[in-house]
Design an enzyme around this catalytic site. Sequence first.
Site, mmCIF file in Angstrom:
data_model
loop_
_atom_site.group_PDB
_atom_site.id
_atom_site.type_symbol
_atom_site.label_atom_id
_atom_site.label_comp_id
_atom_site.label_asym_id
_atom_site.label_seq_id
_atom_site.Cartn_x
_atom_site.Cartn_y
_atom_site.Cartn_z
ATOM 1 N N ASN A 2 0.803 -1.221 0.000
ATOM 2 C CA ASN A 2 0.000 0.000 0.000
ATOM 3 C C ASN A 2 0.835 1.270 0.000
ATOM 4 O O ASN A 2 0.306 2.358 -0.186
ATOM 5 C CB ASN A 2 -0.972 0.004 1.188
ATOM 6 C CG ASN A 2 -2.096 -1.002 0.983
ATOM 7 O OD1 ASN A 2 -2.232 -1.566 -0.108
ATOM 8 N ND2 ASN A 2 -2.892 -1.223 2.012
ATOM 9 N N ARG A 19 -8.065 -1.074 -8.135
ATOM 10 C CA ARG A 19 -8.664 0.178 -7.703
ATOM 11 C C ARG A 19 -7.617 1.202 -7.274
ATOM 12 O O ARG A 19 -7.782 2.402 -7.478
ATOM 13 C CB ARG A 19 -9.597 -0.145 -6.530
ATOM 14 C CG ARG A 19 -10.435 1.001 -6.133
ATOM 15 C CD ARG A 19 -11.274 0.671 -4.956
ATOM 16 N NE ARG A 19 -12.175 1.777 -4.719
ATOM 17 C CZ ARG A 19 -11.815 2.912 -4.179
ATOM 18 N NH1 ARG A 19 -10.572 3.084 -3.791
ATOM 19 N NH2 ARG A 19 -12.696 3.871 -4.022
ATOM 20 N N ASP A 58 -7.450 -4.556 7.260
ATOM 21 C CA ASP A 58 -6.763 -5.561 6.438
ATOM 22 C C ASP A 58 -6.348 -6.795 7.237
ATOM 23 O O ASP A 58 -5.971 -7.808 6.647
ATOM 24 C CB ASP A 58 -5.522 -4.942 5.771
ATOM 25 C CG ASP A 58 -5.903 -3.990 4.646
ATOM 26 O OD1 ASP A 58 -7.094 -3.901 4.324
ATOM 27 O OD2 ASP A 58 -5.008 -3.324 4.098
HETATM 28 C C1 UD1 Z 1 -6.539 1.712 1.608
HETATM 29 C C2 UD1 Z 1 -5.779 0.403 1.446
HETATM 30 C C3 UD1 Z 1 -6.613 -0.755 1.973
HETATM 31 C C4 UD1 Z 1 -7.047 -0.490 3.399
HETATM 32 C C5 UD1 Z 1 -7.752 0.861 3.491
HETATM 33 C C6 UD1 Z 1 -8.130 1.247 4.915
HETATM 34 C C7 UD1 Z 1 -4.439 0.782 -0.517
HETATM 35 C C8 UD1 Z 1 -4.142 0.388 -1.913
HETATM 36 N N1 UD1 Z 1 -5.495 0.186 0.061
HETATM 37 O O1 UD1 Z 1 -7.690 1.638 0.770
HETATM 38 O O2 UD1 Z 1 -5.805 -1.932 1.916
HETATM 39 O O3 UD1 Z 1 -7.938 -1.509 3.798
HETATM 40 O O4 UD1 Z 1 -6.896 1.898 2.977
HETATM 41 O O5 UD1 Z 1 -7.030 1.195 5.723
HETATM 42 O O6 UD1 Z 1 -3.721 1.555 0.082
HETATM 43 N N2 UD1 Z 1 -14.563 6.219 1.272
HETATM 44 C C9 UD1 Z 1 -15.625 7.007 0.846
HETATM 45 N N3 UD1 Z 1 -15.353 8.029 -0.030
HETATM 46 C C10 UD1 Z 1 -14.098 8.292 -0.487
HETATM 47 C C11 UD1 Z 1 -13.022 7.490 -0.042
HETATM 48 C C12 UD1 Z 1 -13.288 6.463 0.854
HETATM 49 O O7 UD1 Z 1 -16.766 6.808 1.229
HETATM 50 O O8 UD1 Z 1 -13.933 9.231 -1.282
HETATM 51 C C13 UD1 Z 1 -14.834 5.113 2.219
HETATM 52 C C14 UD1 Z 1 -14.533 3.757 1.601
HETATM 53 O O9 UD1 Z 1 -15.620 3.276 0.857
HETATM 54 C C15 UD1 Z 1 -14.250 2.928 2.833
HETATM 55 C C16 UD1 Z 1 -13.582 3.921 3.779
HETATM 56 O O10 UD1 Z 1 -13.935 5.211 3.305
HETATM 57 O O11 UD1 Z 1 -15.457 2.489 3.413
HETATM 58 C C17 UD1 Z 1 -12.072 3.801 3.863
HETATM 59 O O12 UD1 Z 1 -11.521 3.943 2.595
HETATM 60 P P1 UD1 Z 1 -10.022 4.437 2.351
HETATM 61 O O13 UD1 Z 1 -9.353 4.753 3.634
HETATM 62 O O14 UD1 Z 1 -10.062 5.489 1.305
HETATM 63 O O15 UD1 Z 1 -9.351 3.123 1.776
HETATM 64 P P2 UD1 Z 1 -8.519 2.962 0.444
HETATM 65 O O16 UD1 Z 1 -7.572 4.096 0.269
HETATM 66 O O17 UD1 Z 1 -9.440 2.627 -0.670
#
Ligand code: UD1
Length: 422
Positions: free
Chosen positions: A23, A92, A303
């Site tokens: 990540n 993604r 995770d």
């Molecule tokens: C990253 C990690 C993933 C980890 C997660 C949380 C990478 C490639 N992946 O994913 O392994 O599980 O952090 O620690 O680094 N959300 C919204 N709107 C947004 C953005 C996020 O609603 O614009 C929500 C998502 O749907 C989710 C939550 O916020 O429910 C957390 O998402 P986020 O922290 O952004 O995770 P990722 O960056 O996708």
Amino acid sequence: MEAIVVEGGKPITGEVHVGGAKNSALKLMAAALLAPGVTTLRNVPDISDVALMAEVLEHLGAHVGRDGHVLTVDATELVSHEAPYDLVARMRASTCVLGALVGRLGRAHVAMPGGCNIGSRKVDMHIHGLEQLGVTVRTEHGYIDASGRAHGANVFLDFPSVGATENLLMASVLADGVTVIDNAAREPEIVDLANMLGEMGAAIEGAGSSVIRVTGVAALSAVEHAVVGDRIEAGTYLMAGAIDSGPVTVTGFDPSHLDIVLQKLEQAGCTLDRGTDRVTVSRTGPLRPVDIQTLPYPGFPTDLQSLFMTLMSIADGGSVITENVFENRFIFADEISRMGADVRIDGHYALIRGVAQLSGAPVAGPDLRGGAALVLAGLVADGRTVVTEIHHIDRGYEGFVDKLRSLGADVRRIELDGLETA
Ligand code: UD1
């Protein structure tokens, strides 16, 4: 199509080294787009997500080279600002080029990621944050189209999203003026990204806290940087040691990045020996039931939730897991239940009643971490477990089977027609 076959009951013991964090590596590769010249990344894991991110960067015009765990990105000239759907749909995390392209080119055309099997995973905070920075963002025909130079602004995130924090960091380092990201994510991978951006010449304060302040600079230069050790890979092998009885020593990461996980393992009856870049886990008594709830860092990482569920499935009593980050991350429960685990799901709660013994079964890895958790379940199950859909595991674990084998596990990859491949 390959599968992993695990014969349960072999004791797990020894030492295993983890690589650079997936990540972090993916985001550092995107950050390389911000500077003309050759960025050199060390400690880059050899996993399929990194190969895919290399494809995305190549599509944009960067040249990516690889020699073992050293990866170079020559971003001297970019020829495109588009991350097409066929690449984004496969990973993604490739949406993290959005912020870097806005920062470098003032233009980005990035496919909207769809949902995935751990939840809907929206990008509204990424978009809203960029708009706050003065970037014009339109979402049409399945793409996020961003145009315009970013300027400094105050951005408040509704939730400390890792991806949104990273995109906003990368969009703001070359912006005109001061950007403050409030309620920012605090993950060690954010700190790693901010460190590398700082080495490139960016002015960033507060990474690792909830308020990050970025003072835009005129240009960045390419640097050499080593990726932070993978705390989630480390947690995975510590869980393997805990689920068996160990001792298992995991090296190559910073134990302070797993503070709460280590505390929970101790509460569950494990003995831990912490060094500066290593932890040894062992256990003599039964696993005790422990409740966890997943939260943004420094809370318990989502995770590692399915791996902890595996542990609790053979604990001496009942435990509750509350999933607060991804709404679908409990689909794993259906698979582990096929191995005899007693798990009931109610919304974002899972109630687990420990059973004396799991039983080997054919199961399908629902996602990256869930796949790894099923293999760990197989280590202590009675008989043979065959885990399919292991392409998920290859996304994020380098040499997963080899590392488990080095600990004494009876585990191998097969072609589904039965031919052994590793
Ligand atoms: C990253 C990690 C993933 C980890 C997660 C949380 C990478 C490639 N992946 O994913 O392994 O599980 O952090 O620690 O680094 N959300 C919204 N709107 C947004 C953005 C996020 O609603 O614009 C929500 C998502 O749907 C989710 C939550 O916020 O429910 C957390 O998402 P986020 O922290 O952004 O995770 P990722 O960056 O996708």
